[in-house]
Design a protein around this motif. Structure first.
Motif, PDB file in Angstrom:
ATOM      1  N   PRO A   1      42.915  78.798  41.192  1.00 54.02           N
ATOM      2  CA  PRO A   1      43.349  78.273  39.882  1.00 54.02           C
ATOM      3  C   PRO A   1      44.393  77.160  40.026  1.00 54.02           C
ATOM      4  O   PRO A   1      45.435  77.351  40.657  1.00 54.02           O
ATOM      5  N   ASP A   2      44.104  75.997  39.442  1.00 56.34           N
ATOM      6  CA  ASP A   2      44.964  74.827  39.649  1.00 56.34           C
ATOM      7  C   ASP A   2      45.149  74.053  38.347  1.00 56.34           C
ATOM      8  O   ASP A   2      44.601  72.970  38.176  1.00 56.34           O
ATOM      9  N   PRO A   3      45.942  74.567  37.403  1.00 55.98           N
ATOM     10  CA  PRO A   3      46.213  73.799  36.183  1.00 55.98           C
ATOM     11  C   PRO A   3      46.795  72.426  36.526  1.00 55.98           C
ATOM     12  O   PRO A   3      47.366  72.226  37.600  1.00 55.98           O
ATOM     13  N   SER A   4      46.642  71.487  35.605  1.00 52.41           N
ATOM     14  CA  SER A   4      47.161  70.133  35.851  1.00 52.41           C
ATOM     15  C   SER A   4      48.663  70.152  36.114  1.00 52.41           C
ATOM     16  O   SER A   4      49.188  69.287  36.812  1.00 52.41           O
ATOM     17  N   SER A   5      49.355  71.151  35.570  1.00 56.98           N
ATOM     18  CA  SER A   5      50.804  71.268  35.765  1.00 56.98           C
ATOM     19  C   SER A   5      51.140  72.141  36.975  1.00 56.98           C
ATOM     20  O   SER A   5      52.221  72.732  37.040  1.00 56.98           O
ATOM     21  N   TRP A   6      50.248  72.204  37.962  1.00 55.30           N
ATOM     22  CA  TRP A   6      50.393  73.183  39.043  1.00 55.30           C
ATOM     23  C   TRP A   6      51.661  72.989  39.861  1.00 55.30           C
ATOM     24  O   TRP A   6      52.153  73.934  40.471  1.00 55.30           O
ATOM     25  N   GLU A   7      52.245  71.813  39.859  1.00 59.17           N
ATOM     26  CA  GLU A   7      53.481  71.580  40.606  1.00 59.17           C
ATOM     27  C   GLU A   7      54.700  72.192  39.909  1.00 59.17           C
ATOM     28  O   GLU A   7      55.768  72.313  40.507  1.00 59.17           O
ATOM     29  N   THR A   8      54.567  72.560  38.650  1.00 62.45           N
ATOM     30  CA  THR A   8      55.708  73.089  37.895  1.00 62.45           C
ATOM     31  C   THR A   8      55.420  74.421  37.208  1.00 62.45           C
ATOM     32  O   THR A   8      56.352  75.193  36.965  1.00 62.45           O
ATOM     33  N   CYS A   9      54.170  74.716  36.863  1.00 61.91           N
ATOM     34  CA  CYS A   9      53.876  75.949  36.118  1.00 61.91           C
ATOM     35  C   CYS A   9      53.974  77.167  37.031  1.00 61.91           C
ATOM     36  O   CYS A   9      53.808  77.077  38.248  1.00 61.91           O
ATOM     37  N   THR A  10      54.244  78.321  36.435  1.00 57.07           N
ATOM     38  CA  THR A  10      54.437  79.550  37.196  1.00 57.07           C
ATOM     39  C   THR A  10      53.215  80.460  37.117  1.00 57.07           C
ATOM     40  O   THR A  10      52.423  80.380  36.168  1.00 57.07           O
ATOM     41  N   ILE A  11      53.097  81.332  38.094  1.00 55.14           N
ATOM     42  CA  ILE A  11      51.995  82.291  38.093  1.00 55.14           C
ATOM     43  C   ILE A  11      52.077  83.208  36.876  1.00 55.14           C
ATOM     44  O   ILE A  11      51.063  83.528  36.246  1.00 55.14           O
ATOM     45  N   GLY A  12      53.287  83.632  36.505  1.00 53.69           N
ATOM     46  CA  GLY A  12      53.426  84.464  35.311  1.00 53.69           C
ATOM     47  C   GLY A  12      52.937  83.765  34.064  1.00 53.69           C
ATOM     48  O   GLY A  12      52.254  84.360  33.222  1.00 53.69           O
ATOM     49  N   GLY A  13      53.280  82.487  33.922  1.00 52.13           N
ATOM     50  CA  GLY A  13      52.791  81.714  32.785  1.00 52.13           C
ATOM     51  C   GLY A  13      51.292  81.533  32.825  1.00 52.13           C
ATOM     52  O   GLY A  13      50.609  81.614  31.789  1.00 52.13           O
ATOM     53  N   ASN A  14      50.754  81.301  34.026  1.00 53.98           N
ATOM     54  CA  ASN A  14      49.298  81.186  34.180  1.00 53.98           C
ATOM     55  C   ASN A  14      48.603  82.466  33.747  1.00 53.98           C
ATOM     56  O   ASN A  14      47.552  82.438  33.093  1.00 53.98           O
ATOM     57  N   ILE A  15      49.184  83.617  34.115  1.00 53.64           N
ATOM     58  CA  ILE A  15      48.604  84.897  33.716  1.00 53.64           C
ATOM     59  C   ILE A  15      48.713  85.078  32.207  1.00 53.64           C
ATOM     60  O   ILE A  15      47.774  85.531  31.539  1.00 53.64           O
ATOM     61  N   GLY A  16      49.857  84.715  31.637  1.00 55.41           N
ATOM     62  CA  GLY A  16      50.068  84.888  30.202  1.00 55.41           C
ATOM     63  C   GLY A  16      49.072  84.132  29.353  1.00 55.41           C
ATOM     64  O   GLY A  16      48.659  84.611  28.291  1.00 55.41           O
TER      65      GLY A  16
ATOM     66  N   PHE B   1      46.011  92.354  29.904  1.00 59.82           N
ATOM     67  CA  PHE B   1      47.282  91.639  29.930  1.00 59.82           C
ATOM     68  C   PHE B   1      47.098  90.140  30.207  1.00 59.82           C
ATOM     69  O   PHE B   1      47.895  89.323  29.751  1.00 59.82           O
ATOM     70  N   VAL B   2      46.056  89.799  30.947  1.00 54.06           N
ATOM     71  CA  VAL B   2      45.818  88.390  31.258  1.00 54.06           C
ATOM     72  C   VAL B   2      45.388  87.666  29.981  1.00 54.06           C
ATOM     73  O   VAL B   2      44.396  88.020  29.355  1.00 54.06           O
ATOM     74  N   GLY B   3      46.168  86.668  29.588  1.00 53.12           N
ATOM     75  CA  GLY B   3      45.882  85.945  28.355  1.00 53.12           C
ATOM     76  C   GLY B   3      46.550  86.529  27.125  1.00 53.12           C
ATOM     77  O   GLY B   3      46.357  86.028  26.019  1.00 53.12           O
ATOM     78  N   SER B   4      47.362  87.570  27.294  1.00 52.59           N
ATOM     79  CA  SER B   4      47.997  88.214  26.139  1.00 52.59           C
ATOM     80  C   SER B   4      49.274  87.502  25.698  1.00 52.59           C
ATOM     81  O   SER B   4      49.902  87.903  24.726  1.00 52.59           O
ATOM     82  N   GLU B   5      49.678  86.463  26.426  1.00 54.03           N
ATOM     83  CA  GLU B   5      50.809  85.608  26.035  1.00 54.03           C
ATOM     84  C   GLU B   5      52.111  86.396  25.861  1.00 54.03           C
ATOM     85  O   GLU B   5      52.916  86.105  24.972  1.00 54.03           O
ATOM     86  N   GLY B   6      52.312  87.396  26.706  1.00 56.06           N
ATOM     87  CA  GLY B   6      53.549  88.160  26.673  1.00 56.06           C
ATOM     88  C   GLY B   6      53.709  89.048  25.459  1.00 56.06           C
ATOM     89  O   GLY B   6      54.809  89.534  25.187  1.00 56.06           O
ATOM     90  N   SER B   7      52.637  89.290  24.743  1.00 53.23           N
ATOM     91  CA  SER B   7      52.723  90.083  23.518  1.00 53.23           C
ATOM     92  C   SER B   7      52.534  91.576  23.757  1.00 53.23           C
ATOM     93  O   SER B   7      52.736  92.380  22.841  1.00 53.23           O
ATOM     94  N   LEU B   8      52.141  91.978  24.979  1.00 55.72           N
ATOM     95  CA  LEU B   8      51.901  93.392  25.276  1.00 55.72           C
ATOM     96  C   LEU B   8      52.870  93.954  26.302  1.00 55.72           C
ATOM     97  O   LEU B   8      53.050  95.165  26.386  1.00 55.72           O
ATOM     98  N   GLY B   9      53.475  93.095  27.107  1.00 55.90           N
ATOM     99  CA  GLY B   9      54.393  93.545  28.145  1.00 55.90           C
ATOM    100  C   GLY B   9      54.849  92.365  28.983  1.00 55.90           C
ATOM    101  O   GLY B   9      54.343  91.250  28.838  1.00 55.90           O
ATOM    102  N   ILE B  10      55.809  92.628  29.876  1.00 55.73           N
ATOM    103  CA  ILE B  10      56.390  91.581  30.718  1.00 55.73           C
ATOM    104  C   ILE B  10      55.860  91.754  32.138  1.00 55.73           C
ATOM    105  O   ILE B  10      56.172  92.747  32.814  1.00 55.73           O
ATOM    106  N   VAL B  11      55.065  90.814  32.603  1.00 54.32           N
ATOM    107  CA  VAL B  11      54.540  90.873  33.966  1.00 54.32           C
ATOM    108  C   VAL B  11      55.677  90.600  34.954  1.00 54.32           C
ATOM    109  O   VAL B  11      56.353  89.566  34.877  1.00 54.32           O
ATOM    110  N   VAL B  12      55.902  91.540  35.884  1.00 55.94           N
ATOM    111  CA  VAL B  12      56.970  91.374  36.872  1.00 55.94           C
ATOM    112  C   VAL B  12      56.441  91.318  38.304  1.00 55.94           C
ATOM    113  O   VAL B  12      57.189  91.019  39.233  1.00 55.94           O
ATOM    114  N   LYS B  13      55.153  91.602  38.478  1.00 53.87           N
ATOM    115  CA  LYS B  13      54.538  91.461  39.800  1.00 53.87           C
ATOM    116  C   LYS B  13      53.037  91.354  39.618  1.00 53.87           C
ATOM    117  O   LYS B  13      52.469  91.971  38.707  1.00 53.87           O
ATOM    118  N   ALA B  14      52.398  90.566  40.487  1.00 55.97           N
ATOM    119  CA  ALA B  14      50.946  90.403  40.396  1.00 55.97           C
ATOM    120  C   ALA B  14      50.321  90.471  41.773  1.00 55.97           C
ATOM    121  O   ALA B  14      50.856  89.932  42.747  1.00 55.97           O
TER     122      ALA B  14
END
Length: 455
Positions: A130-145, A195-208
């Motif tokens: 997975p390589d979003p265009s913002s891959w140099e700055t975006c986080t894995i947690g945000g990608n999961i969210g 949880f993937v794609g839930s945009e932090g509305s169900l819980g806080i991802v702390v490890k993947a």
């Protein structure tokens, strides 16, 4: 406010709390336009799971909303603060905990930058696609969210296909472990994918726990010029119909090509109406590119140029990656849409978007993950002009309506957030929204996690 800060301080170091309003204001929103954002009461920067649990227990006791954030590179308002909330910024939880070449997994904290992880696993001969265009700055947690995608999705799929397991802090502070680290596993409901794609509305991802692939050979890219977007989309259909599996298949319309040239003098062909980029990372990419080049010519391409080496290929990909930045320079503001349609209807989507641009008298450039049918129409407008801003918002909605009419979805990879709440309801329908709200209530009965997002 004083009670909240006092409670938070009992379980957090002083440097983890930010209360200066000038600083907290910088955490109030992501990169989306037309999305309301509130004023946070405090920004918390945890480093440990226990600190996240303390924040959530405190929030539950005091009934304070919590908005989780990554790098705030999102484009839907999903990370926007609400008034009086705790912004929980997870950027300091940035450790890569494990890379296993045998199990082909990586275990990471949510604040790990996508590109940092990619380079780290490359050193082991592995690949995190997975390589979003913002891959140099975006986080894995945000990608999961947001269940983000990227250029390589046509072959390798999106973030959801690489998340095997999660540790999640729930609204009341309990720690939930989902999924697995094994190659297979079907025990119980698939809470990980929930949880993937839930945009932090169900819980806080702390490890993947993330799946990895063997690192493929370096890819080679072909560029094909077309006299119309319809011809380029015809080529896309021919490529996919013949069973080819490119590592990327990207389309840039004339507006986008000219914007990239204006920004960076890339020397892209401005006479083209659509530029198609196709890449292969197979053992013999030159042969694959030759076959695709013939299909492009049959579809009406006026010029087909395969890159001779990885350096030339990277230059072409650099041009594609800077598309959004280039379009942002056209006017003072942009709205970036994210409509995905069946590949067979991609031509209709581009033609309809061009008609919408004409109808609203606006500049709308389109860059597209063409192999996925995922389009990014970028509405360029002057945010100081009220009438032009109104037309921009209306055109944005018209593009989403067009996508649904063509059997598509309102978001392929950016998420819903604040920006597309109304449209999510239209896509899912009354029963779908009712069930989604029921799921939200099961995980977050007090409605404290990222309130006001999704629906």
């Amino acid at each position: 406010m004083s009670d909240l800060l006092e409670r938070l301080r009992t379980g957090l170091p002083a440097e983890a709390l930010i209360t200066d309003p000038d600083v907290t204001a910088s955490y109030a929103h992501d990169m989306a336009s037309f999305c309301e954002a509130g004023t946070p009461a405090v920004v918390v920067l945890p480093r440990t799971v226990e600190q996240v649990q303390h924040v959530m227990r405190t929030a539950t006791e005091l009934r304070v909303p919590v908005v989780p954030q990554g790098a705030r590179t999102g484009l839907s308002g999903a990370a926007n603060a609400s008034d009086g909330c705790i912004v929980l910024s997870l950027g300091r939880m940035d450790r890569i905990l494990e890379i296993s070449p045998v199990d082909r997994i990586a275990v990471v904290e949510p604040g790990v930058i996508n590109a940092v992880l990619s380079r780290a696993v490359n050193e082991h001969g592995l690949y995190y696609p997975p390589d979003p265009s913002s891959w140099e700055t975006c986080t894995i947690g945000g990608n999961i969210g947001t269940a983000s995608g990227g250029l390589c999705c046509v072959k390798y799929g999106v973030t959801a296909e690489y998340v095997l397991g999660l540790d999640v802090v729930l609204a009341d502070g309990r720690l939930l472990t989902t999924g697995r680290r094994t190659a297979k596993g079907v025990a119980g409901y698939d809470l990980t994918r929930l949880f993937v794609g839930s945009e932090g509305s169900l819980g806080i991802v702390v490890k993947a726990v993330l799946a990895l692939k063997p690192q493929p050979p370096q890819q080679l890219v072909l560029a094909a010029e077309f006299p119309s977007a319809a011809a380029a989309c015809d080529a896309v259909c021919r490529i996919m119909e013949r069973g080819h599996t490119p590592s990327l298949l990207e389309l840039m319309d004339r507006t986008t090509v000219r914007a990239v040239n204006q920004l960076a003098a890339m020397g892209l062909p401005e006479t083209t109406e659509a530029l198609l980029l196709c890449a292969f990372d197979t053992p013999d990419p030159a042969a694959d590119l030759a076959a695709v080049g013939a299909l492009c010519t049959a579809a009406g391409a006026t010029e087909v140029v395969p890159a001779d080496n990885p350096a030339e290929s990277e230059l072409l990909l650099q041009a594609r990656r800077m598309s959004l930045t280039a379009l942002e320079a056209v006017k003072s503001a942009t709205m970036i849409d994210d409509v995905c349609v069946p590949r067979s209807r991609l031509g209709e989507m581009l033609a309809g978007t061009a008609a919408i641009a004409e109808r609203y008298d606006l500049t709308i450039g389109v860059c597209s993950h063409a192999g996925d049918g995922n389009t990014h129409p970028v509405v360029c407008f002057d945010h100081t002009d009220p009438d032009e801003s109104r037309r921009a918002r209306e055109s944005f909605d018209a593009i989403m309506a067009l996508g649904l009419e063509l059997g598509g979805t309102i978001t392929g990879e950016h998420g819903v957030g604040v920006l597309k709440k109304e449209w999510l309801a239209r896509e899912l329908g009354e029963t779908g929204i009712e069930l989604q709200r029921g799921i939200k209530a099961a995980f977050d009965p007090l409605g404290l996690l990222n309130p006001g997002k999704l629906f």
